[in-house]
Design a protein around this motif. Structure first.
Motif, PDB file in Angstrom:
ATOM      1  N   LYS A 193      -1.685   6.196 -10.138  1.00  0.00           N
ATOM      2  CA  LYS A 193      -2.320   6.001  -8.840  1.00  0.00           C
ATOM      3  C   LYS A 193      -3.624   5.206  -8.946  1.00  0.00           C
ATOM      4  O   LYS A 193      -3.960   4.423  -8.058  1.00  0.00           O
ATOM      5  N   GLU A 194      -4.350   5.413 -10.036  1.00  0.00           N
ATOM      6  CA  GLU A 194      -5.591   4.657 -10.214  1.00  0.00           C
ATOM      7  C   GLU A 194      -5.300   3.175 -10.379  1.00  0.00           C
ATOM      8  O   GLU A 194      -5.986   2.319  -9.791  1.00  0.00           O
ATOM      9  N   ILE A 195      -4.261   2.868 -11.163  1.00  0.00           N
ATOM     10  CA  ILE A 195      -3.857   1.468 -11.333  1.00  0.00           C
ATOM     11  C   ILE A 195      -3.337   0.910 -10.014  1.00  0.00           C
ATOM     12  O   ILE A 195      -3.629  -0.235  -9.646  1.00  0.00           O
ATOM     13  N   GLU A 222       0.821  -1.212   0.000  1.00  0.00           N
ATOM     14  CA  GLU A 222       0.000   0.000   0.000  1.00  0.00           C
ATOM     15  C   GLU A 222       0.854   1.260   0.000  1.00  0.00           C
ATOM     16  O   GLU A 222       0.610   2.200  -0.761  1.00  0.00           O
ATOM     17  N   ASN A 223       1.860   1.274   0.856  1.00  0.00           N
ATOM     18  CA  ASN A 223       2.686   2.471   0.963  1.00  0.00           C
ATOM     19  C   ASN A 223       3.666   2.604  -0.199  1.00  0.00           C
ATOM     20  O   ASN A 223       3.973   3.711  -0.638  1.00  0.00           O
ATOM     21  N   GLY A 224       4.141   1.459  -0.700  1.00  0.00           N
ATOM     22  CA  GLY A 224       5.092   1.501  -1.808  1.00  0.00           C
ATOM     23  C   GLY A 224       4.459   1.926  -3.114  1.00  0.00           C
ATOM     24  O   GLY A 224       4.964   2.816  -3.813  1.00  0.00           O
ATOM     25  N   LEU A 225       3.305   1.306  -3.447  1.00  0.00           N
ATOM     26  CA  LEU A 225       2.668   1.624  -4.721  1.00  0.00           C
ATOM     27  C   LEU A 225       2.091   3.037  -4.746  1.00  0.00           C
ATOM     28  O   LEU A 225       2.201   3.747  -5.740  1.00  0.00           O
ATOM     29  N   ILE A 226       1.484   3.442  -3.651  1.00  0.00           N
ATOM     30  CA  ILE A 226       0.859   4.763  -3.620  1.00  0.00           C
ATOM     31  C   ILE A 226       1.904   5.867  -3.783  1.00  0.00           C
ATOM     32  O   ILE A 226       1.652   6.911  -4.393  1.00  0.00           O
ATOM     33  N   ASN A 227       3.081   5.642  -3.239  1.00  0.00           N
ATOM     34  CA  ASN A 227       4.133   6.663  -3.303  1.00  0.00           C
ATOM     35  C   ASN A 227       5.065   6.483  -4.501  1.00  0.00           C
ATOM     36  O   ASN A 227       6.007   7.251  -4.683  1.00  0.00           O
ATOM     37  N   SER A 228       4.797   5.466  -5.300  1.00  0.00           N
ATOM     38  CA  SER A 228       5.672   5.198  -6.436  1.00  0.00           C
ATOM     39  C   SER A 228       5.430   6.202  -7.566  1.00  0.00           C
ATOM     40  O   SER A 228       4.295   6.596  -7.853  1.00  0.00           O
ATOM     41  N   THR A 229       6.494   6.595  -8.227  1.00  0.00           N
ATOM     42  CA  THR A 229       6.395   7.477  -9.409  1.00  0.00           C
ATOM     43  C   THR A 229       6.340   6.660 -10.696  1.00  0.00           C
ATOM     44  O   THR A 229       6.248   7.224 -11.779  1.00  0.00           O
TER      45      THR A 229
END
Length: 555
Positions: free
Chosen positions: A366-368, A355-362
């Protein structure tokens, strides 16, 4: 019996409320609707770190209206015009502070956002100190006022929560006229009650959580409470002396609610009770068969002919109350504070880096990212179960305790914590998940052992609720650990169906709830038989589980 008799069963759960319309002739579900509490879903008024879990009465009222209206819309005019009765069940003990009119304080000016003016949910453990004081205080009296609740009062229950709220919030203390269980308030609301003295309290909540007993002539005397804390002096006068079984009517629906819902003013409202108690009836409980409602926690119900258990007081359970499940029989309750919640805890632990890694990933939209997170979270417990089922049962496997939310029974102690032992560098997610799952099954076996040891034989097991219906892995493990068959009830909504059975009885469609059970029951659609080889190994691991529990409890 007329064919055009329909009833509504309403089941207030932890996350949502579900209403169903049922044909009283055969138990056929005509329509259903679910409402997820919006304020609860947003995490409002709760603090998990402090074990504070509160729910706003608006969630309950909005859910009541929306689900009934949705069901009536689906069912059509013919059914709507032939609704005979409504009964409800709720979680418990989930009480609230009310004023003299019986209105929860959170629905009055100045208290709209005060968690202490809201329903204190069953899983709220902020009153552990008060529960400990009640247990110590009870020992000073010649009469054992805890004898019918297993000898130990829990922080999950009525008086501990009341005392805690009065102590920590002076504003609520000054405005609180009485203290009401959720399952008693909804029928009062639907019947248009205007004064708290008009409220009919169910024997289910009163006997299992509030220390009411016919042997005491009602509640313990004022001196018991006043000498515990002056804040409780005189409080019993604002509560109740008489109680009612759930097959009795609370009254007719009020003109206001009849118009609001589009129902006849002749609709009967039944006395309320707790979800697992009505769920046991919906699941066609039998004498000496432990009916296990398995969801976020478990609530285990057992009924026995009153004469059979006369003089038996089972230690460390959540009470034994005549008529609390089936009128005319002794109802006994036990359970575990965390069951599905333990699996959800482990899932959430694994989800944190994702959750924290994907949401903050560039690197990802974000929708995916949110879609991937939601899909992974939804499937994780099933995938862990599949992998864990491939692991052989072995005495040396990782071992856990199921006290992630304290221990409900046997011998309530909400201060206890869970534990996982036997970890090594090969301990992966499926192995740890399997240990957690085993712990919940071992905790269930401890309850069965206590009934057997105290002279109330458990002759069979009935599985109800979400975990029972969805997890072949857990249910087979449960059968192996218990070394007993488990029958899984066919109905997806045993609590709401049980409420419907009580509604049919309160309306006079059936003379006894047992008759409603026979006519409206849906039967069983799965049976899990123990693997004897695994049962032998599990018995050895169960001894390890008990030793670990004894060691942890001494810390």
């Amino acid at each position: 019996m007329e064919k055009n008799n329909f009833v509504i069963g309403i089941d207030y759960g932890t996350d949502s409320v579900r209403s169903i319309i049922v044909n009283a002739a055969n138990g056929e579900e005509i329509a259903s609707s679910v409402f997820y509490y919006p304020r609860w879903k947003d995490g409002l008024y709760c603090d998990a770190a402090e074990n504070q879990f509160r729910q706003h009465p608006k969630d309950y009222v909005e859910g009541l209206e929306q689900t009934i209206k949705a069901c009536l819309s689906k069912a059509g005019t013919t059914v709507s015009q032939n609704i005979k009765a409504i009964s409800i069940d709720t979680t418990g003990s989930s009480p609230v502070a009310v004023d003299e009119t019986g209105t929860p304080l959170a629905l009055t000016p100045g208290f709209e956002n005060n968690p202490n003016a809201m329903f204190v949910l069953w899983k709220d453990h902020t009153a552990v100190n008060e529960a400990a004081q009640i247990n110590a205080h009870a020992k000073k009296f010649e009469t054992n006022y805890l004898q019918f609740v297993g000898g130990i009062y829990s922080s999950e229950w009525f008086w501990a929560k009341l005392l805690h709220i009065l102590r920590v919030d002076k504003n609520v203390q000054q405005k609180c006229y009485s203290w009401v269980e959720h399952c008693d308030w909804i029928p009062f609301l639907l019947t248009g009650g205007k004064h708290i003295n008009e409220m009919k309290r169910g024997v289910c909540s009163a006997g299992h959580k509030a220390l009411w007993a016919a042997d005491f002539g009602g509640l313990p005397p004022n001196d018991f409470f006043a000498s515990l804390d002056p804040l409780l002096d005189g409080f019993t006068k604002r509560l109740f002396t008489k109680t009612y079984t759930a097959d009795q009517p609370a009254g007719n629906i009020s003109a206001e609610w009849a118009e609001r819902l589009g129902l006849s003013k002749n609709v009967i409202i039944g006395i309320g009770a707790f979800d697992a108690h009505m769920g046991a009836v919906g699941g066609q409980i039998e004498p000496y068969h432990l009916s296990k409602v398995m969801g976020t926690s478990t609530c285990d119900m057992l009924v026995a002919p009153t004469d059979d258990v006369n003089g038996i007081l089972v230690k460390g359970i959540c009470g034994q109350v005549p008529g609390s499940v089936i009128p005319g029989m002794m109802g006994m309750e036990a359970g575990q504070s965390a069951f599905g919640d333990a699996y959800a805890w482990f899932r959430n632990l694994l989800m944190w880096p994702l959750e924290n890694g994907l949401i903050n990933s560039t690197l990802i939209n974000k929708e995916i990212a949110n879609a991937l997170i939601a899909e992974t979270k939804d499937k994780m417990i099933a995938q862990l179960s599949d992998e864990a089922s491939l692991i052989n049962v072995d005495e040396k496997n990782e071992l856990a305790l199921d006290w992630f939310n304290g221990r409900r029974t046997p011998d309530a102690n909400q201060l206890l914590k869970g534990a996982i032992t036997g970890l090594n560098l090969a301990s992966d997610a499926p192995k740890i998940f399997r240990a957690v799952a085993e712990a919940t099954c071992f905790g269930a076996k401890a309850i069965v052992d206590r009934f057997n040891e105290e002279g109330v034989p458990v002759k069979g097991l009935i599985g109800l609720g979400g975990v029972a219906k969805k997890s072949n892995f857990i249910m087979q493990m449960m059968a192996d650990v218990m070394d007993m068959q488990i029958r899984i009830h066919k109905s997806e909504q045993t609590c709401a169906l049980g409420a419907a059975m009580f509604a049919a009885t309160a309306a006079g469609i059936y003379p006894k709830v047992e008759d409603a059970m026979i006519a409206m029951g849906q039967g069983f659609d799965a049976t899990y038989t123990p693997n004897k080889k695994n049962a032998i190994i599990y018995n050895k691991r169960y001894q390890q589980f008990k030793k670990l529990g004894n060691d942890i409890e001494k810390l």
